[in-house]
Design a protein around this motif. Sequence first.
Motif, PDB file in Angstrom:
ATOM      1  N   GLN A 148       2.486   1.718  -3.375  1.00 44.59           N
ATOM      2  CA  GLN A 148       1.508   2.220  -4.335  1.00 44.59           C
ATOM      3  C   GLN A 148       1.305   3.723  -4.155  1.00 44.59           C
ATOM      4  O   GLN A 148       1.314   4.500  -5.108  1.00 44.59           O
ATOM      5  CB  GLN A 148       0.181   1.477  -4.119  1.00 44.59           C
ATOM      6  CG  GLN A 148      -1.029   2.110  -4.799  1.00 44.59           C
ATOM      7  CD  GLN A 148      -1.130   1.762  -6.268  1.00 44.59           C
ATOM      8  OE1 GLN A 148      -0.369   0.930  -6.757  1.00 44.59           O
ATOM      9  NE2 GLN A 148      -2.047   2.416  -6.981  1.00 44.59           N
ATOM     10  N   GLN A 149       1.122   4.150  -2.896  1.00 45.65           N
ATOM     11  CA  GLN A 149       0.843   5.566  -2.651  1.00 45.65           C
ATOM     12  C   GLN A 149       2.044   6.435  -3.019  1.00 45.65           C
ATOM     13  O   GLN A 149       1.886   7.526  -3.575  1.00 45.65           O
ATOM     14  CB  GLN A 149       0.424   5.779  -1.199  1.00 45.65           C
ATOM     15  CG  GLN A 149      -0.955   5.166  -0.915  1.00 45.65           C
ATOM     16  CD  GLN A 149      -1.515   5.548   0.430  1.00 45.65           C
ATOM     17  OE1 GLN A 149      -0.779   5.682   1.408  1.00 45.65           O
ATOM     18  NE2 GLN A 149      -2.825   5.710   0.506  1.00 45.65           N
ATOM     19  N   LEU A 180      -7.086   0.091  -0.939  1.00 45.13           N
ATOM     20  CA  LEU A 180      -5.924  -0.234  -1.787  1.00 45.13           C
ATOM     21  C   LEU A 180      -5.517  -1.692  -1.637  1.00 45.13           C
ATOM     22  O   LEU A 180      -5.195  -2.349  -2.629  1.00 45.13           O
ATOM     23  CB  LEU A 180      -4.735   0.653  -1.424  1.00 45.13           C
ATOM     24  CG  LEU A 180      -4.604   1.992  -2.139  1.00 45.13           C
ATOM     25  CD1 LEU A 180      -3.251   2.613  -1.806  1.00 45.13           C
ATOM     26  CD2 LEU A 180      -4.753   1.848  -3.642  1.00 45.13           C
ATOM     27  N   SER A 181      -5.532  -2.172  -0.398  1.00 44.53           N
ATOM     28  CA  SER A 181      -5.155  -3.580  -0.190  1.00 44.53           C
ATOM     29  C   SER A 181      -6.066  -4.490  -0.991  1.00 44.53           C
ATOM     30  O   SER A 181      -5.610  -5.450  -1.620  1.00 44.53           O
ATOM     31  CB  SER A 181      -5.246  -3.949   1.298  1.00 44.53           C
ATOM     32  OG  SER A 181      -4.318  -3.210   2.032  1.00 44.53           O
ATOM     33  N   LEU A 211      -5.201  -4.099  -4.688  1.00 43.82           N
ATOM     34  CA  LEU A 211      -3.901  -4.685  -5.048  1.00 43.82           C
ATOM     35  C   LEU A 211      -3.958  -6.205  -5.014  1.00 43.82           C
ATOM     36  O   LEU A 211      -3.158  -6.871  -5.665  1.00 43.82           O
ATOM     37  CB  LEU A 211      -2.806  -4.162  -4.107  1.00 43.82           C
ATOM     38  CG  LEU A 211      -2.467  -2.676  -4.255  1.00 43.82           C
ATOM     39  CD1 LEU A 211      -1.572  -2.203  -3.114  1.00 43.82           C
ATOM     40  CD2 LEU A 211      -1.800  -2.396  -5.597  1.00 43.82           C
ATOM     41  N   VAL A 250       0.832  -1.201   0.000  1.00 51.29           N
ATOM     42  CA  VAL A 250       0.000   0.000   0.000  1.00 51.29           C
ATOM     43  C   VAL A 250       0.870   1.255   0.000  1.00 51.29           C
ATOM     44  O   VAL A 250       0.648   2.200  -0.759  1.00 51.29           O
ATOM     45  CB  VAL A 250      -0.963  -0.006   1.210  1.00 51.29           C
ATOM     46  CG1 VAL A 250      -1.580   1.361   1.422  1.00 51.29           C
ATOM     47  CG2 VAL A 250      -2.041  -1.060   1.024  1.00 51.29           C
ATOM     48  N   ILE A 286       2.225   6.567  -6.873  1.00 53.32           N
ATOM     49  CA  ILE A 286       1.147   7.431  -7.388  1.00 53.32           C
ATOM     50  C   ILE A 286       1.475   8.900  -7.089  1.00 53.32           C
ATOM     51  O   ILE A 286       1.257   9.788  -7.934  1.00 53.32           O
ATOM     52  CB  ILE A 286      -0.198   7.023  -6.749  1.00 53.32           C
ATOM     53  CG1 ILE A 286      -0.687   5.711  -7.352  1.00 53.32           C
ATOM     54  CG2 ILE A 286      -1.231   8.131  -6.909  1.00 53.32           C
ATOM     55  CD1 ILE A 286      -1.282   5.813  -8.747  1.00 53.32           C
ATOM     56  N   PRO A 294      -8.232   4.258   3.105  1.00 55.03           N
ATOM     57  CA  PRO A 294      -7.456   4.079   1.870  1.00 55.03           C
ATOM     58  C   PRO A 294      -6.646   2.786   1.913  1.00 55.03           C
ATOM     59  O   PRO A 294      -6.537   2.078   0.911  1.00 55.03           O
ATOM     60  CB  PRO A 294      -6.542   5.306   1.862  1.00 55.03           C
ATOM     61  CG  PRO A 294      -7.265   6.335   2.656  1.00 55.03           C
ATOM     62  CD  PRO A 294      -8.013   5.567   3.705  1.00 55.03           C
ATOM     63  N   GLU A 295      -6.115   2.482   3.074  1.00 48.46           N
ATOM     64  CA  GLU A 295      -5.317   1.264   3.220  1.00 48.46           C
ATOM     65  C   GLU A 295      -6.145   0.021   2.883  1.00 48.46           C
ATOM     66  O   GLU A 295      -5.694  -0.862   2.154  1.00 48.46           O
ATOM     67  CB  GLU A 295      -4.815   1.198   4.673  1.00 48.46           C
ATOM     68  CG  GLU A 295      -4.225  -0.127   5.082  1.00 48.46           C
ATOM     69  CD  GLU A 295      -2.748  -0.021   5.378  1.00 48.46           C
ATOM     70  OE1 GLU A 295      -2.324   1.065   5.788  1.00 48.46           O
ATOM     71  OE2 GLU A 295      -2.034  -1.027   5.176  1.00 48.46           O
ATOM     72  N   GLY A 348      -5.971   4.948  -7.353  1.00 47.59           N
ATOM     73  CA  GLY A 348      -4.526   5.096  -7.169  1.00 47.59           C
ATOM     74  C   GLY A 348      -4.158   5.222  -5.707  1.00 47.59           C
ATOM     75  O   GLY A 348      -3.192   4.612  -5.236  1.00 47.59           O
ATOM     76  N   THR A 349      -4.924   6.000  -4.963  1.00 44.14           N
ATOM     77  CA  THR A 349      -4.569   6.291  -3.571  1.00 44.14           C
ATOM     78  C   THR A 349      -5.470   5.588  -2.568  1.00 44.14           C
ATOM     79  O   THR A 349      -5.172   5.561  -1.378  1.00 44.14           O
ATOM     80  CB  THR A 349      -4.684   7.798  -3.295  1.00 44.14           C
ATOM     81  OG1 THR A 349      -6.061   8.178  -3.443  1.00 44.14           O
ATOM     82  CG2 THR A 349      -3.840   8.614  -4.259  1.00 44.14           C
TER      83      THR A 349
END
Lengths: 277, 817
Positions: free
Chosen positions: A260-261, B803-804, B807, A257, A264, B799-800, B675-676
């Motif tokens: 990725q951040q 995103l996890s 991904l 994570v 980005i 967000p974590e 993305g974030t």
Amino acid sequence: MKPAPFELSQPGTLDDARGLLAAGDADCRIIAGGQSLGPMLNLRLARPDRLVALSALPGLTECRETESHVEIGAAVTHARIEDGDCPEPIPGMLRHVAAGIAYRAVRNRGTIGGSLCHADPAADWVTAMTALGATLLISGEAGTRREVPMRDFMQGAYRTALKPGEILTTVRIPRYSAGARWGYYKICRKVGEFADAISAFVADPETRVCRVVFGSTGGAPLERPALARQLAETGAAAPLDEIKKDLLAAQSDLSPVKLQQMAIAHQRSVQEALSHD
Amino acid sequence: MRTDCYDVYSIYRVIETPQDFLPNGYPTRRQERDSAVSTGIGARVARKEDRRLLSGQARFVGDIKLPRQWEAAFVRSPIAHGRILKITKPVAFADRVFTVEDMDDVRPIRAESSLPTYNVSDQYVLAKDKVRFVGECIAICIAPTRAEAEDIAEQVQVEFDPLPPLVDAARARESDAPLVHEDWGNNLFLTTDFDSGLDEARANAAVVIEREYTTARQCMNPMEGKGTLAHWDEKAEQLVVHTSTQVPHLIRTGLSECLGLDQGSVRVIAPDVGGGFGYKCVLQPEEVSVSWVARKTGRPIRWTEDRREHLVAGANTRQHHYKITAYADDRGRILGLDAEVTVDIGAYSVWPFTACLEAAQAGGNLPGPYAFQHYRCKTYSVATNKPGLTPYRGVARPGVCFAMELTMDAIARAVGREPSEVRKDNLVQADQMPFTNVTKKFYDSGDYPESVVQAARSIGLEEFRARQAAARAQGKYLGIGFSTFTEQSAHGTKVFAAWGLPLVPGYEQAMVKITPSGSIEVRSGNHSFGQGLETTIAQVASEWLTVDIDRIKVTMGDTGLTPYSTGAYASRGMVMAGGAVSKAAEELAGRVKTHAAHLLQCSPEDIRLADGNAYAGEAHVSFADIARSWYLRPDLLPDDVNTAGLEVTEGYKPEIDTGVFTYATHAAIVEVDTGTGKVAIQDYVIFEDCGRRVNPLILEGQAYGGAAQGIGTALFEEVLYDANGQPLTSTLADYILPGPAELPHFRLDHAETLSPYTRHGIKGVGEGAAIAPSGAIVNAINDALRPFEVELNQIPATPERILSALLATDPAREAAE
């Protein structure tokens, strides 16, 4: 949440301040805006015997401009920089970074020098000043002075090159040419919160300077020359997987994570800069 | 740019209610009144209390300074679970430190319940023998200033024998788990089992949906933390306790029981209170300790909770886990629902609402506004090494609504229909009202499907799908989500008795009187801590007496000055205190008419009240004239005058105890930044029906504030612990609350279906808007992420987490999008 007892000294000159720090009879801490140290005092995580307050010292609250550099006094507040009360080494960048620091109440008191010396990995100035190639002017024992490049100043989380008794007085930033570009993108949970990822770049085709820097890495800001080269050569950020590969080579413990951040953030710092053109 | 929230979006709509549906001819004015001439029910008037609150003139516990007052600081447990071997007081301050050994005359806080299987916990106000969570009070230290008290506190030495901490609720149910209370032999405060039979649903189901949902532990974070200032009043022979509470009369009872004092010897005063949300509706151990020390030392003692204490010892709410199996037909109509709910209660049961309330509400409210008739629900309320669970705005409903609404969307996806359509089909229909649902909730009135229709229209569902598709083509991921709920409000005697609580609310009382100069005084034992009750109950009095609310003085929150009330919780203040004031004001209006009739030499039936005067045709007397005749010139009155005078105390409860149900649909459009992992709320619509709107302005504030808290629950707020039970979120840098920049511009529409069972048709509304946001927002996130086949079932949706999940999906599929 009240601090343990301490003495507060408010010296009138830099010499007096150094004298207090050098006295050596007590655990002495410098305080400027107090926006990081204040909470630590209240939580009793910091328990100095004496605080030496610098924010009123003449010389530390001034900004100067020369043909080649911009110099910002260590006790200049984020708010003054945000408000444009300070020359820009590259148009708009300092104001942009300052405006994104925490909240206005914090910016009103917090100082650029305090933030750099506190060396919180998630803070803004440590990353921005690395990207800008700043030099820190430090006043030491008996009036000696030394200069430390920003990239050597922060040595880890909350660790700097400052020696006991030394005081950061000035941040010196080289001026960039009219064709220079900058980008600064940070990802936070909410407006004003500490960043989860920061990416900054400064690129000056005239002087052939290009730096790509990542912040909020858990330690000192991470400079990535390969990504800078790619940016300088192509005018665009590398693809996501290449950025990730490069970052992992520098720091293998980044979570998927986080990686990725960061990647980005780099891409968007470039996209945003180009969209300004 | 965001603009002021108080603008044009509130659309006033009235659902017609047959006149004969309303009992006893209560005022049923249908139009918003002109606030220049009237401050009665329905008037959009600014709050009476705001002048002092906004100009810094309010008086909170922290503002009060009594002669000889000292401050208190607590020594709190640094470990989650352990035996206390020895406590050593600093020699120099031995007389300023008190432990449980000193308080042998204080009874522990003990919330009994009559429910079967309930295990009762004894919470000593200062830990005895064992500590059971980080932040539990061990000793109280006093000094002239808080800083000095903290200096003493850190010199108190406590030796522990650490025990294995129990942090995880699922682990708590295992037979070899560490025991929080050894004498129980297990970690179960309560288990409940509801089963109406699921065989038929199972047999007929075309679709079976299985999901697990998790909600985070939260802190309520009122702006003003808890605070208590106690002193012994020698003249009154009373312990006087100023405390930041929603329930002053209950706190008096609780303090009396713990301290062994007659209730006449205790006076509790809740001054201005800066937010409660449930945090301040229970007796807190600090309140008892401070009161005891004040009595012991003869000195006024104050304790002011700081934010770190709140984030550690106040980490006490909303942590649930759900296992759900839903059986539905091929159109998505739910045939039956099977649920297992685990509630992480923490170490102790709060008084008086007990460790049972949360699970009772969860089990009872999970079916929500839906009509299905087959339901099974097992609940487990487990003890862990965390602060004791306290009901927070909405009680269990933010959790059950999240679970139910995500299930509804999962069903809709499975049957390939628009979630709002599936929702409408499953809701109780207007022609079924009043409706008794599978858990015997009595839904009194309303048109639930219409709230979905209106929310969908307002947010533009029809055009949204095209916009969503176009955005996806550009790599932007938009989603839409709905969330519908009922809010049981002002539920009363029988409901609370059935929950086995030690204290059961009955008739709410209020006093209304005319002063000698003709102004009005209203007294209620309920309390206003941000909900605007000070204004709205004045509006109720104004409705009957026609006196402007500027001339109506409201006194609340002081057991020495107000009639008994169990206080402000369960969205009951407006219904209960408003109803009681209405009843008393109606009686008083009648007496005014009798007095006026005598002064005007006519019959009371000929008297009409308007603008603070009593009219008989053109002739009139003012309230001041009438009051003067009673108080100062009784010689003007007849011999058979009503000796009860111009002061009325009345008791009230609605005609039904089962509560009146506000309902609403929330709808959100979000953009997920793939993305974030960040979520931006692009639009947020609330369509709500809370019966008679006493003050639309205050309602809007309640809705916006509640929804803001709900967004905190959905996206930001989470207390984290490490494996040792150490809280990792003990400052606001780690416990993230939403700020103005994270909140959307809420748009609010209303229906107004009057309750047939309450005075003026009022329903409670305080909790509602905090219930639905997690459902609406996470449904919208899941809608946005459908191309990735990613589904989030846990809040906060950080967000974590997003995103996890992204991904973890097949990168090839991601690239293909």
